[in-house]
Each structure stands twice: as structure tokens, then as C-alpha cells.
Design an enzyme around this catalytic site. Structure first.
Site, PDB file in Angstrom:
ATOM      1  N   ASP A 280       0.815  -1.216   0.000  1.00  0.00           N
ATOM      2  CA  ASP A 280       0.000   0.000   0.000  1.00  0.00           C
ATOM      3  C   ASP A 280       0.842   1.257   0.000  1.00  0.00           C
ATOM      4  O   ASP A 280       2.024   1.226   0.295  1.00  0.00           O
ATOM      5  CB  ASP A 280      -0.832   0.036   1.288  1.00  0.00           C
TER       6      ASP A 280
ATOM      7  N   LYS B  98      -3.868   2.882  -2.387  1.00  0.00           N
ATOM      8  CA  LYS B  98      -4.995   3.737  -2.708  1.00  0.00           C
ATOM      9  C   LYS B  98      -4.887   5.025  -1.913  1.00  0.00           C
ATOM     10  O   LYS B  98      -4.609   5.018  -0.726  1.00  0.00           O
ATOM     11  CB  LYS B  98      -6.339   3.102  -2.387  1.00  0.00           C
TER      12      LYS B  98
ATOM     13  N   MET C 246      -8.394   8.840   9.130  1.00  0.00           N
ATOM     14  CA  MET C 246      -8.952   9.445   7.906  1.00  0.00           C
ATOM     15  C   MET C 246      -9.938  10.564   8.257  1.00  0.00           C
ATOM     16  O   MET C 246     -10.973  10.705   7.626  1.00  0.00           O
ATOM     17  CB  MET C 246      -9.671   8.365   7.064  1.00  0.00           C
TER      18      MET C 246
HETATM   19  N1  SAH Z   1      -4.464  -0.030   8.969  1.00  0.00           N
HETATM   20  C1  SAH Z   1      -3.943   1.289   9.301  1.00  0.00           C
HETATM   21  C2  SAH Z   1      -4.942   2.381   9.019  1.00  0.00           C
HETATM   22  C3  SAH Z   1      -5.308   2.526   7.567  1.00  0.00           C
HETATM   23  S1  SAH Z   1      -6.409   3.843   7.290  1.00  0.00           S
HETATM   24  C4  SAH Z   1      -3.502   1.308  10.755  1.00  0.00           C
HETATM   25  O1  SAH Z   1      -3.771   0.357  11.495  1.00  0.00           O
HETATM   26  O2  SAH Z   1      -2.845   2.268  11.146  1.00  0.00           O
HETATM   27  C5  SAH Z   1      -5.299   5.144   6.896  1.00  0.00           C
HETATM   28  C6  SAH Z   1      -5.330   6.214   7.965  1.00  0.00           C
HETATM   29  O3  SAH Z   1      -4.520   5.818   9.068  1.00  0.00           O
HETATM   30  C7  SAH Z   1      -4.768   7.533   7.546  1.00  0.00           C
HETATM   31  O4  SAH Z   1      -5.709   8.309   6.840  1.00  0.00           O
HETATM   32  C8  SAH Z   1      -4.441   8.163   8.881  1.00  0.00           C
HETATM   33  O5  SAH Z   1      -5.600   8.634   9.527  1.00  0.00           O
HETATM   34  C9  SAH Z   1      -3.948   6.957   9.664  1.00  0.00           C
HETATM   35  N2  SAH Z   1      -2.485   6.825   9.625  1.00  0.00           N
HETATM   36  C10 SAH Z   1      -1.781   5.800   9.138  1.00  0.00           C
HETATM   37  N3  SAH Z   1      -0.460   5.994   9.310  1.00  0.00           N
HETATM   38  C11 SAH Z   1      -0.336   7.184   9.933  1.00  0.00           C
HETATM   39  C12 SAH Z   1       0.785   7.960  10.398  1.00  0.00           C
HETATM   40  N4  SAH Z   1       2.048   7.533  10.258  1.00  0.00           N
HETATM   41  N5  SAH Z   1       0.537   9.145  11.010  1.00  0.00           N
HETATM   42  C13 SAH Z   1      -0.717   9.596  11.159  1.00  0.00           C
HETATM   43  N6  SAH Z   1      -1.805   8.905  10.742  1.00  0.00           N
HETATM   44  C14 SAH Z   1      -1.621   7.723  10.148  1.00  0.00           C
END
Ligand code: SAH
Length: 269
Positions: A60, A82, A195
């Protein structure tokens, strides 16, 4: 309480190399792996081992470059990332690719940011594998909430401020933020929005409308756990001004609740 008999633990069993050399699950055809939130050192040992053994990796947008660099040169790398509302590869296509690679006999790794079971659509992808009798294993990762909280000094729970924490998506399939605001506006709980940046205006307005205090602190953690991490602090009532005056870059995680006030004391990064 009796002390455990330390001499009975074989120190050798605890050695890192032994863990790394312990064989992978041979029957798994697909590994669904969480890569953590950004800092490559937050990868689990199991994730590391699986990545090193991969023959194909479907990854991803949010998987950090340092982690991608661990993929063996001879493995095929397939980008299926995406961006929000801009699905470069449709979900069904990704699931089908996993089935096809697995059926071709390749050790297939589906690598996702954070934890694959938290807003990662991991469940949806596994359903098609299960339907096709493909054997799989799930390797959890550190989710953005844990990573961002730790690296910004904001404990998600704290006995003085918050007895529970909720992980919420601020982005629905329909494009609307349609949540149970009455429940979310209750005190003594921490809200973590994934998000959520685009809908933050509405999120803060609704929380205030349903009774959460406008002075409730809020943190927007930008690129959490990476060298570019930034933590923006505001309140529900004032966050609109912050959004209007500051350039904030994705990915961002939003933490709302009294625990955010601990950032002042506990920020270490
Ligand atoms: N599966 C992932 C989340 C996917 S949805 C998890 O467990 O973290 C994607 C969202 O995750 C982004 O829009 C943001 O809100 C958050 N996100 C992922 N990595 C991030 C990071 N390094 N810093 C801040 N937000 C993050």
C-alpha cells in the site's frame, strides 16, 4: 508470590537469532502483514521474517520506503496503494491478485500500513481467500493510534482522564461522516479518528453540538512516528482556525480528549 525459577528458562531460546531462524508457517500461502505506522523499527520480528521470505509483495501507499527496502531484490513488488477517494486498484482486483499469486505457488505477502485489521480492509481481502480455500496467516502491526500516541506523548487512556478509547473512521464509503454523536460526545473517553482530516470541521462541530466541551483538547498528528512527524494541538472550539491557518499533510491521525493535555509534559520526540 513464589518467584519463577529463572534457571529453568533456557536463555538460548530467547536469542534474537533463534527467533529469526524459527521457520515460517509452511502451510500459509498468503501472509497478511501489518507494517506499522512508519518508523521501520516498529515492524514486528514476524513481519520482518515474512517480508524477507516473500516471493511477491503487494503493498500500500502507507508502507514506509525503509520497509519496502527490506523486500528481497528477486521478489516481485506490486503497488496496489490507494489514496483517499482515488482507488488506484479496485479492492476486488487486489483480492483476486492475491488468489492468483497464491495459486501460482508463490509465497505471497500482502503488506499494509499499521495493523491490517484496523481500517485496513484486511477482513475483506481474507474473505475472498477463504472462499477460494487459500491458506493464510495474519501478522498484526502497530496501528497508527498506538504509534502516534506513543510518539507524541499522549497516552490514550489515563485513570484521571479517560477510561476508554474509540477508534473511528472519519471517512465513510458514502462520503459522509454519519456517527452516533450523542455517544461520542460523552466525557471520559478518548476518540481517535483515522482518515478524519477532511471531515474534522464537521466532527468538531457535531461533538460540541452534542455536548462535548468546546475546550476539549485535540491533537492532529501528522506523519506520526516518521522523522517528519508534527503534532498540532488545539481545542474542539478552535480547531477550525488551526485548519485555516496551517498546512497539514497526510497521513494524519486525530486524537480528541483530555489526555491530549499530557502532550505538554510527556512529549519526548
Ligand atoms: N491499517 C492502518 C490504518 C489505515 S487507514 C492502521 O492500522 O494504522 C489510513 C489512515 O490511518 C490515515 O488516513 C491516517 O488517519 C492513519 N495513519 C496511518 N499511518 C499514519 C501515520 N504515520 N501518522 C498519522 N496517521 C496515520
Amino acid at each position: 508470590m513464589p518467584m519463577p525459577n529463572v534457571s529453568k528458562i533456557k536463555i538460548r531460546d530467547l536469542r534474537l537469532n533463534d527467533l529469526l531462524n524459527h521457520p515460517l508457517n509452511k502451510s500459509a500461502q498468503v501472509f497478511l502483514v501489518g507494517a506499522g505506522p512508519g518508523d521501520p523499527e516498529l515492524l514486528t520480528l514476524k513481519a520482518y521474517k515474512v517480508i524477507r521470505a516473500a516471493e511477491v509483495v503487494l503493498y500500500d501507499r502507507l508502507v514506509s520506503p525503509e520497509i519496502l527496502a527490506l523486500i528481497p531484490d528477486k521478489a516481485e513488488k506490486v503497488y496496489v496503494g490507494k489514496a483517499r477517494a482515488n482507488h488506484s486498484v479496485a479492492q476486488d482486483t487486489i483480492s483476486q491478485l492475491l488468489v492468483d499469486y497464491a495459486n501460482a505457488g508463490k509465497i505471497t505477502v500482502r503488506l499494509k500500513g499499521g495493523d491490517p485489521f484496523i481500517f485496513g480492509r484486511g477482513g475483506e481481502e481474507l474473505e475472498l481467500l477463504a472462499k477460494n480455500n487459500i491458506q493464510f496467516e495474519v501478522v498484526p502491526g502497530i496501528t497508527a493510534a498506538s504509534g502516534c500516541a506513543a510518539y507524541s506523548g499522549i497516552p490514550l487512556t489515563h485513570r484521571d482522564y479517560s477510561q476508554s478509547v474509540r477508534f473511528i473512521t472519519g471517512h465513510l464509503k458514502s462520503g459522509q461522516v454519519n456517527l452516533n454523536w450523542k455517544e461520542l460526545a460523552l466525557d471520559q473517553q478518548t476518540l481517535v479518528f483515522y482518515m478524519g482530516l477532511v471531515g474534522l470541521d464537521e466532527i468538531s462541530n457535531q461533538l460540541i453540538k452534542f455536548g462535548r466541551n468546546a475546550s476539549t483538547p485535540i491533537a492532529i498528528v501528522e506523519k506520526g512516528t516518521t522523522p517528519d512527524q508534527k503534532v498540532h494541538i488545539s481545542t474542539l472550539g478552535e480547531v477550525n482556525n488551526l485548519l485555516a491557518s496551517t498546512d497539514i499533510h497526510p497521513p494524519t491521525l486525530i486524537i480528541i480528549g483530555e489526555v491530549v493535555c499530557l502532550h505538554d509534559k510527556l512529549a519526548w520526540k
